[in-house]
Motif scaffolding. Structure first.
Motif, PDB file in Angstrom:
ATOM      1  N   ASP A   1       8.623  -9.138   0.269  1.00  0.00           N
ATOM      2  CA  ASP A   1       7.673  -9.223  -0.834  1.00  0.00           C
ATOM      3  C   ASP A   1       6.855  -7.935  -0.938  1.00  0.00           C
ATOM      4  O   ASP A   1       6.234  -7.515   0.043  1.00  0.00           O
ATOM      5  N   PRO A   2       6.831  -7.274  -2.119  1.00  0.00           N
ATOM      6  CA  PRO A   2       6.011  -6.059  -2.265  1.00  0.00           C
ATOM      7  C   PRO A   2       4.521  -6.280  -1.996  1.00  0.00           C
ATOM      8  O   PRO A   2       3.801  -5.317  -1.727  1.00  0.00           O
ATOM      9  N   MET A   3       4.058  -7.520  -2.061  1.00  0.00           N
ATOM     10  CA  MET A   3       2.653  -7.764  -1.731  1.00  0.00           C
ATOM     11  C   MET A   3       2.368  -7.415  -0.273  1.00  0.00           C
ATOM     12  O   MET A   3       1.236  -7.080   0.083  1.00  0.00           O
ATOM     13  N   LEU A   4       3.379  -7.477   0.575  1.00  0.00           N
ATOM     14  CA  LEU A   4       3.214  -7.025   1.949  1.00  0.00           C
ATOM     15  C   LEU A   4       2.937  -5.522   1.989  1.00  0.00           C
ATOM     16  O   LEU A   4       2.148  -5.046   2.801  1.00  0.00           O
ATOM     17  N   LEU A   5       3.598  -4.771   1.107  1.00  0.00           N
ATOM     18  CA  LEU A   5       3.353  -3.331   1.011  1.00  0.00           C
ATOM     19  C   LEU A   5       1.936  -3.062   0.532  1.00  0.00           C
ATOM     20  O   LEU A   5       1.244  -2.176   1.057  1.00  0.00           O
ATOM     21  N   VAL A   6       1.481  -3.814  -0.466  1.00  0.00           N
ATOM     22  CA  VAL A   6       0.123  -3.635  -0.971  1.00  0.00           C
ATOM     23  C   VAL A   6      -0.893  -3.852   0.149  1.00  0.00           C
ATOM     24  O   VAL A   6      -1.837  -3.073   0.330  1.00  0.00           O
ATOM     25  N   GLU A   7      -0.711  -4.911   0.933  1.00  0.00           N
ATOM     26  CA  GLU A   7      -1.636  -5.186   2.031  1.00  0.00           C
ATOM     27  C   GLU A   7      -1.538  -4.113   3.112  1.00  0.00           C
ATOM     28  O   GLU A   7      -2.551  -3.732   3.709  1.00  0.00           O
ATOM     29  N   THR A   8      -0.346  -3.596   3.353  1.00  0.00           N
ATOM     30  CA  THR A   8      -0.186  -2.522   4.332  1.00  0.00           C
ATOM     31  C   THR A   8      -0.956  -1.276   3.920  1.00  0.00           C
ATOM     32  O   THR A   8      -1.639  -0.645   4.736  1.00  0.00           O
ATOM     33  N   VAL A   9      -0.868  -0.909   2.640  1.00  0.00           N
ATOM     34  CA  VAL A   9      -1.590   0.264   2.145  1.00  0.00           C
ATOM     35  C   VAL A   9      -3.093   0.020   2.228  1.00  0.00           C
ATOM     36  O   VAL A   9      -3.864   0.917   2.597  1.00  0.00           O
ATOM     37  N   ARG A  10      -3.530  -1.186   1.891  1.00  0.00           N
ATOM     38  CA  ARG A  10      -4.954  -1.509   1.984  1.00  0.00           C
ATOM     39  C   ARG A  10      -5.447  -1.321   3.418  1.00  0.00           C
ATOM     40  O   ARG A  10      -6.515  -0.735   3.655  1.00  0.00           O
ATOM     41  N   GLN A  11      -4.678  -1.812   4.386  1.00  0.00           N
ATOM     42  CA  GLN A  11      -5.067  -1.649   5.780  1.00  0.00           C
ATOM     43  C   GLN A  11      -5.018  -0.181   6.208  1.00  0.00           C
ATOM     44  O   GLN A  11      -5.872   0.275   6.991  1.00  0.00           O
ATOM     45  N   ALA A  12      -4.047   0.565   5.694  1.00  0.00           N
ATOM     46  CA  ALA A  12      -3.928   1.975   6.072  1.00  0.00           C
ATOM     47  C   ALA A  12      -5.135   2.783   5.625  1.00  0.00           C
ATOM     48  O   ALA A  12      -5.618   3.654   6.360  1.00  0.00           O
ATOM     49  N   THR A  13      -5.638   2.523   4.425  1.00  0.00           N
ATOM     50  CA  THR A  13      -6.792   3.278   3.953  1.00  0.00           C
ATOM     51  C   THR A  13      -8.017   3.037   4.836  1.00  0.00           C
ATOM     52  O   THR A  13      -8.795   3.956   5.113  1.00  0.00           O
ATOM     53  N   ILE A  14      -8.179   1.796   5.278  1.00  0.00           N
ATOM     54  CA  ILE A  14      -9.309   1.478   6.151  1.00  0.00           C
ATOM     55  C   ILE A  14      -9.131   2.133   7.519  1.00  0.00           C
ATOM     56  O   ILE A  14     -10.047   2.776   8.058  1.00  0.00           O
TER      57      ILE A  14
END
Length: 355
Positions: free
Chosen positions: A82-95
């Motif tokens: 699911d691409p939503m997993l990618l979205v959450e990964t990027v969100r965590q990466a920025t933090i």
């Protein structure tokens, strides 16, 4: 703001033009998750990042390990992640990058401004095993000044030697005092208890899931109803047209509300947008009727904080351009909380909306 950690010797393999690095994931560990507090998560199972190293000034390699194939519910082997997993990964990466490499204090609230992704191909499936990925992330400062730190990230996504697509996000880390001023800049009148609190959720299959607890869309009185699973109708896409739903939130949901929040999390709105895209584009009957519609690309902007105790309307409308694009918005009272242009991943379509 300069990075606080010097590049490793291996970072000399980075290219000046920003092109993907051969063997990006080499030297990155996928064995242990980073500490929960470094990505602002309460549950260790919701942490996707495992490692990061600096490649050059404002450029980083980030390792992630996806423990399941869907953002909300594990569906078993087969299909695509699911691409939503990618979205959450990027969100965590920025933090994580903000704290580890730029010295942003741990007490800083993060304000999400926009995010997007554009896949070259469907994300692979872990086939029942955790899926290791790597991001080649470049950061550009956008806001500097007392009490705030703003950056924009653009990353290419890799699985082994394969480039899967791109992702981007803009955010600000601010002092608690500045956050309080921003948070309450446009107060919303308290909502009186009403029928919206007891709105009827769509059938889980109508949004691509199996459990009612994962459904974020509910019927709005007078709105066009979704096609019921198993209803007698020709196979193929559902009739296109504007649609509206009520946002349905369970603040006890272990993924969407992993930790306490004083506003509607951006990932809740993103998942609601994905579910809206499923309703408008999934087959109404026949083969594939209960398979979740994925997103090939999305470009989302966040405009206002959403209150947890007032109704939110999710609206979706097809956009007449090359490919099956949808405009999706979330509104609360007279304010737009977020808006997005999304492209469902349907056979024979291509295009780009983000990054």
């Amino acid at each position: 703001m300069p990075a606080t950690t010097a590049p490793s010797p291996s970072s000399t393999r980075s290219t000046r033009d920003g092109s993907p690095l051969p063997g990006l994931g080499r030297g990155l560990a996928h064995t242990h998750r980073v500490p929960r507090h470094t990505v602002h998560k309460a549950a260790a199972t919701e942490v996707f990042l495992t490692d990061a190293r600096q490649l050059a000034e404002d450029r980083f390699a980030v390792a992630a390990l996806w423990p399941r194939d869907r953002f909300l519910t594990y569906r078993g082997t087969g299909g695509h992640a699911d691409p939503m997993l990618l979205v959450e990964t990027v969100r965590q990466a920025t933090i994580f990058l903000s704290h580890r490499f730029y010295g942003v204090p741990a007490d800083r609230p993060f304000v999400l401004c926009d995010l997007g992704f554009d896949l070259d191909e469907p994300l692979p499936s872990g086939d029942g095993s955790p899926l290791p990925l790597a991001l080649d992330a470049s950061l550009v400062p956008t806001t500097t000044g007392p009490g705030r730190f703003g950056m924009r990230l653009r990353a290419t996504v890799h699985h082994g030697e394969r480039r899967l697509g791109t992702a981007c996000q803009s955010w600000q880390a601010v002092t608690p005092e500045r956050y309080d001023r921003i948070r309450h800049r446009h107060p919303v009148s308290p909502a009186a208890p009403g029928a919206w609190e007891h709105a009827t959720p769509l059938h889980p299959a109508a949004v691509g899931y199996q459990r009612t607890s994962d459904v974020l869309l509910a019927t709005v009185p007078g709105a066009v109803p979704a096609t019921a699973p198993g209803a007698a109708s020709p196979a193929g896409p559902r009739p296109a047209g504007p649609r509206t739903w009520q946002l349905r939130m369970d603040q006890n949901h272990p993924v969407l509300f992993d930790h306490a929040s004083d506003h509607i999390p951006g990932m809740v709105l993103m998942e609601a947008f994905r579910q809206a895209a499923h309703v408008l584009t999934a087959p109404a009957a026949g083969a594939g009727a209960h398979r979740p519609v994925s997103l090939a690309s999305a470009s989302t902007a966040f405009h206002s904080f959403g209150e947890l105790d007032a109704p939110v309307t999710i609206s979706a409308q097809p956009v007449f351009r090359a490919g099956p694009y949808l405009n999706v918005t979330a509104t609360q009272q007279d304010r737009t909380l977020a808006s997005a242009l999304v492209r469902p991943a349907l056979p024979g379509t291509e295009g780009s909306t983000a990054c």
